[in-house]
Design a protein around this motif. Structure first.
Motif, PDB file in Angstrom:
ATOM      1  N   GLY A 172      -3.065  -8.341 -13.810  1.00 43.65           N
ATOM      2  CA  GLY A 172      -1.764  -8.677 -13.276  1.00 43.65           C
ATOM      3  C   GLY A 172      -1.739  -8.189 -11.835  1.00 43.65           C
ATOM      4  N   ILE A 173      -1.235  -9.002 -10.935  1.00 38.95           N
ATOM      5  CA  ILE A 173      -1.212  -8.608  -9.526  1.00 38.95           C
ATOM      6  C   ILE A 173       0.210  -8.696  -8.981  1.00 38.95           C
ATOM      7  CG2 ILE A 173      -3.621  -9.159  -9.048  1.00 38.95           C
ATOM      8  CD1 ILE A 173      -2.763 -11.806  -7.921  1.00 38.95           C
ATOM      9  N   ASP A 174       0.485  -7.832  -8.011  1.00 35.49           N
ATOM     10  CA  ASP A 174       1.812  -7.771  -7.399  1.00 35.49           C
ATOM     11  C   ASP A 174       1.917  -8.645  -6.164  1.00 35.49           C
ATOM     12  OD1 ASP A 174       3.092  -5.563  -9.043  1.00 35.49           O
ATOM     13  OD2 ASP A 174       1.202  -4.645  -8.438  1.00 35.49           O
ATOM     14  N   CYS A 175       0.808  -8.857  -5.489  1.00 35.50           N
ATOM     15  CA  CYS A 175       0.811  -9.672  -4.280  1.00 35.50           C
ATOM     16  C   CYS A 175      -0.510 -10.425  -4.190  1.00 35.50           C
ATOM     17  CB  CYS A 175       1.001  -8.791  -3.044  1.00 35.50           C
ATOM     18  SG  CYS A 175       0.988  -9.705  -1.480  1.00 35.50           S
ATOM     19  N   LEU A 176      -0.425 -11.697  -3.954  1.00 34.58           N
ATOM     20  CA  LEU A 176      -1.586 -12.568  -3.822  1.00 34.58           C
ATOM     21  C   LEU A 176      -1.545 -13.232  -2.454  1.00 34.58           C
ATOM     22  CD1 LEU A 176      -4.012 -14.248  -4.900  1.00 34.58           C
ATOM     23  CD2 LEU A 176      -2.308 -15.833  -5.840  1.00 34.58           C
ATOM     24  N   THR A 215      -2.422   2.404  -6.073  1.00 34.77           N
ATOM     25  CA  THR A 215      -2.385   1.075  -5.457  1.00 34.77           C
ATOM     26  C   THR A 215      -3.765   0.692  -4.963  1.00 34.77           C
ATOM     27  OG1 THR A 215      -0.066   1.234  -4.896  1.00 34.77           O
ATOM     28  CG2 THR A 215      -1.387  -0.239  -3.537  1.00 34.77           C
ATOM     29  N   ARG A 216      -4.086  -0.599  -5.115  1.00 33.56           N
ATOM     30  CA  ARG A 216      -5.383  -1.072  -4.614  1.00 33.56           C
ATOM     31  C   ARG A 216      -5.235  -2.452  -3.987  1.00 33.56           C
ATOM     32  NH1 ARG A 216      -6.481  -2.403 -10.401  1.00 33.56           N
ATOM     33  NH2 ARG A 216      -7.268  -4.510 -10.344  1.00 33.56           N
ATOM     34  N   LEU A 217      -6.009  -2.654  -2.926  1.00 27.95           N
ATOM     35  CA  LEU A 217      -6.082  -3.937  -2.240  1.00 27.95           C
ATOM     36  C   LEU A 217      -7.541  -4.361  -2.281  1.00 27.95           C
ATOM     37  CD1 LEU A 217      -4.127  -1.902  -0.250  1.00 27.95           C
ATOM     38  CD2 LEU A 217      -3.632  -4.160   0.600  1.00 27.95           C
ATOM     39  N   GLU A 218      -7.793  -5.618  -2.642  1.00 30.63           N
ATOM     40  CA  GLU A 218      -9.179  -6.066  -2.698  1.00 30.63           C
ATOM     41  C   GLU A 218      -9.318  -7.557  -2.475  1.00 30.63           C
ATOM     42  OE1 GLU A 218     -10.980  -5.449  -6.666  1.00 30.63           O
ATOM     43  OE2 GLU A 218      -8.983  -4.840  -7.266  1.00 30.63           O
ATOM     44  N   CYS A 219     -10.506  -7.933  -2.030  1.00 26.92           N
ATOM     45  CA  CYS A 219     -10.833  -9.335  -1.810  1.00 26.92           C
ATOM     46  C   CYS A 219     -11.534  -9.894  -3.034  1.00 26.92           C
ATOM     47  CB  CYS A 219     -11.749  -9.489  -0.596  1.00 26.92           C
ATOM     48  SG  CYS A 219     -10.944  -9.081   0.954  1.00 26.92           S
ATOM     49  N   ALA A 253       0.823  -1.212   0.000  1.00 25.75           N
ATOM     50  CA  ALA A 253       0.000   0.000   0.000  1.00 25.75           C
ATOM     51  C   ALA A 253       0.855   1.259   0.000  1.00 25.75           C
ATOM     52  CB  ALA A 253      -0.939   0.012   1.203  1.00 25.75           C
ATOM     53  N   TYR A 254       2.072   1.141   0.446  1.00 19.72           N
ATOM     54  CA  TYR A 254       2.961   2.301   0.519  1.00 19.72           C
ATOM     55  C   TYR A 254       3.752   2.514  -0.779  1.00 19.72           C
ATOM     56  CZ  TYR A 254       1.820   2.428   5.429  1.00 19.72           C
ATOM     57  OH  TYR A 254       1.127   2.511   6.618  1.00 19.72           O
ATOM     58  N   GLN A 255       3.490   1.701  -1.776  1.00 20.28           N
ATOM     59  CA  GLN A 255       4.183   1.800  -3.055  1.00 20.28           C
ATOM     60  C   GLN A 255       3.203   2.265  -4.134  1.00 20.28           C
ATOM     61  OE1 GLN A 255       6.703  -1.683  -3.929  1.00 20.28           O
ATOM     62  NE2 GLN A 255       6.098  -2.434  -1.912  1.00 20.28           N
ATOM     63  N   THR A 286      -1.076  -3.813  -7.083  1.00 26.38           N
ATOM     64  CA  THR A 286      -2.358  -4.492  -6.938  1.00 26.38           C
ATOM     65  C   THR A 286      -2.173  -5.686  -6.022  1.00 26.38           C
ATOM     66  OG1 THR A 286      -3.044  -3.820  -9.155  1.00 26.38           O
ATOM     67  CG2 THR A 286      -4.234  -5.666  -8.160  1.00 26.38           C
ATOM     68  N   VAL A 287      -2.995  -5.749  -4.986  1.00 26.39           N
ATOM     69  CA  VAL A 287      -2.963  -6.842  -4.012  1.00 26.39           C
ATOM     70  C   VAL A 287      -4.343  -7.486  -3.974  1.00 26.39           C
ATOM     71  CG1 VAL A 287      -2.657  -7.446  -1.580  1.00 26.39           C
ATOM     72  CG2 VAL A 287      -1.248  -5.638  -2.595  1.00 26.39           C
ATOM     73  N   TRP A 288      -4.371  -8.785  -4.118  1.00 23.94           N
ATOM     74  CA  TRP A 288      -5.615  -9.540  -3.981  1.00 23.94           C
ATOM     75  C   TRP A 288      -5.525 -10.472  -2.786  1.00 23.94           C
ATOM     76  CZ3 TRP A 288      -6.878 -11.951  -9.426  1.00 23.94           C
ATOM     77  CH2 TRP A 288      -7.307 -10.954 -10.299  1.00 23.94           C
ATOM     78  N   ILE A 289      -6.629 -10.537  -2.052  1.00 23.93           N
ATOM     79  CA  ILE A 289      -6.825 -11.573  -1.040  1.00 23.93           C
ATOM     80  C   ILE A 289      -7.897 -12.475  -1.629  1.00 23.93           C
ATOM     81  CG2 ILE A 289      -7.533 -12.105   1.317  1.00 23.93           C
ATOM     82  CD1 ILE A 289      -6.840  -9.112   1.959  1.00 23.93           C
TER      83      ILE A 289
END
Length: 177
Positions: free
Chosen positions: A146-150, A129-133, A73-75, A79-82
């Motif tokens: 494309g996601i950066d963190c899964l 930046t976005r984080l989502e479920c 989130a600080y970058q 894109t982060v998916w849970i």
């Protein structure tokens, strides 16, 4: 802790600004106390792309995964998916992230929604930046990104084909973790 954008971000100092609840008492989050969490975060420090923490209930797997994911989130433009078999399962990791970023650190989110019932849990920041479920019950939401963190919430409950057909490609597109 200083700004990530200046390359001076100390994630362990950041972690100590967060807390967790153990035995009814709030304490600072210090992953060096828990060997499993310590090894998990150390693997990320060493650039490991695929991190896995296995163990029984109450070992801090969800918290460690959420805390590592929220660092994105600080970058800029991440894109982060849970992902979980159901939205209700993904909510645990999202709750940690929400508490840390929105409640504790009051990051400036351009959009934030925390609606478990309707499967709408996301945080978007002005820097892209976005984080989502995501839920495997709605597979079309897992396409084309494309996601950066899964983060796989209770990954053992996911169908193997969900990872093989949708998630592996999404992570590979951006060489995420």
């Amino acid at each position: 802790m200083t700004d990530w954008r200046n390359g001076q971000f100390d994630k362990y100092a950041y972690f100590k600004t967060l807390d967790f609840c153990a035995d009814g008492a709030r304490r600072p989050y210090d992953p060096t106390v828990n060997p499993g969490q310590k090894d998990f975060h150390a693997a990320a420090d060493h650039g490991k792309r695929f991190l896995n923490m296995v163990g029984g209930s109450g070992l801090g797997k969800s918290m460690a995964a959420a805390r590592e994911a929220e660092l994105f989130a600080y970058q800029d433009d991440k894109t982060v998916w849970i992902v979980a078999s159901k939205y209700e399962i993904a909510e645990k990791e999202f709750r940690y992230i929400w508490q840390d970023l929105i409640v504790t650190h009051r990051l400036n989110a351009s959009h934030k929604t925390y609606d478990v019932r309707n499967g709408n849990m996301r945080i978007m920041f002005p820097w892209g930046t976005r984080l989502e479920c995501k839920s495997e019950q709605v597979l079309d939401t897992l396409l084309g990104e494309g996601i950066d963190c899964l983060v796989l919430a209770e990954g053992s409950r996911l169908n193997k084909s969900t990872y093989d057909r949708y998630l592996e490609r999404a992570v590979a597109r951006r060489k995420g973790i």
